[in-house]
Design a protein around this motif. Sequence first.
Motif, short mmCIF file in Angstrom:
data_model
loop_
_atom_site.label_atom_id
_atom_site.label_comp_id
_atom_site.label_asym_id
_atom_site.label_seq_id
_atom_site.Cartn_x
_atom_site.Cartn_y
_atom_site.Cartn_z
N UNK A 73 0.83 -1.21 0.00
CA UNK A 73 0.00 0.00 0.00
C UNK A 73 0.86 1.26 0.00
N UNK A 74 2.00 1.20 0.69
CA UNK A 74 2.86 2.38 0.78
C UNK A 74 3.67 2.59 -0.49
N UNK A 75 4.15 1.50 -1.07
CA UNK A 75 5.09 1.62 -2.19
C UNK A 75 4.45 1.40 -3.56
N UNK A 76 3.39 0.61 -3.61
CA UNK A 76 2.76 0.27 -4.89
C UNK A 76 1.24 0.43 -4.78
N UNK A 77 0.76 1.63 -4.60
CA UNK A 77 -0.66 1.85 -4.32
C UNK A 77 -1.59 1.44 -5.45
N UNK A 78 -1.07 1.25 -6.65
CA UNK A 78 -1.93 0.82 -7.76
C UNK A 78 -2.20 -0.67 -7.74
N UNK A 79 -1.54 -1.41 -6.88
CA UNK A 79 -1.73 -2.86 -6.79
C UNK A 79 -2.86 -3.16 -5.81
N UNK A 80 -3.89 -3.85 -6.30
CA UNK A 80 -4.97 -4.30 -5.42
C UNK A 80 -4.50 -5.53 -4.65
#
Length: 352
Positions: A73-80
């Motif tokens: 969530x912190x580093x790759x917010x586009x990943x669900x």
Amino acid sequence: MTEIGRASCLIVDDEAPLRQVLMHLMRGDGFECFEAANGRDALDFLETHRVTLAISDIRMPRVDGIELLREIRARYPDTAVIMITAVADVDVAVKCLAIGAMDYLTKPFHLEEVRARVRQAMERRRLVMENRDYQERLEERVEAQARRLEEQFLMGIQSLAEALEVKDPYTRGHSIRVSHYSSVIARTLRLDDEMIWQVELGGHVHDIGKIGVREAVLNKQGPLTAEEYEHIMIHPVVGWRILAPLLGDAPIALNIVRSHHERLDGKGVPDGLRGRAVPLEARIAAAADAIDAMTSGRPYRGAEMTLEGAVEEIIRHGGVQFDPDVVDAVTTAASSGKLALIPRATKPLLTP
């Protein structure tokens, strides 16, 4: 419309058979699939790969699923992220959703249930990204509109400054010339582009405060009395008050408006600043303003000076009225040909 069919998925679980089952299922729905045995391996993989979806177990060695979720969530917010666990714990589920998981599955699960949850997660991801893109585009449109409004405002201010000059053939184009001469001096001093831009702007609007000066004084064809001179010298403060609420993002230009009649010896107006207390941009504009005044001429001053004569006057008053560094820049620019006089308009304005 979801991204299934052109998306990628990372399966993270310390049980290899379960990883294979989920990868087979997700490939069947069009995902390009990758796997990792724990959170640490998953983070290493994500450093070089971007995935649309991560399906992760919670209890794993090294880095567990909760910590992996936080990092994603912190580093790759586009990943669900969908979390999977064998323990039906409401508190854990709530914690995962609060951190940012799209969904939470409990083992054992039916494959159709996984499919349905993945579709829901991908739809939520699509909506979140569309909303974010809309907000970013909206911000860009607002910024672009603000820039257009600012440009129109500055054009209006410059037109107003020029309108103040058209009644007097001796000062017509004065602001444009001061802006140009100031720019040449600033470039000779090797100032940065932003400062040069603001110096040019300040030159254009430095006399805008003359709208507060009585027209009889402004256009007088003879020497000014002491009272008239004092009255006309209110224009730096008047101009500063007019423009201060409107040019908050251009403090250098505002300094020119207020301080272009300050002197190095502290005998200038309106604040009696001395030495380096006079902003550099104002010291530049003061020299440019003086050059144009000397080379434009007035009926009561006699013949206008040549550029060479004006530069000699600037040199003569260096260290007293003018900054020595600015004086050096003036002489350098003049000797190199970069500082050259702009011809004045001599034709009278057409009248109906």
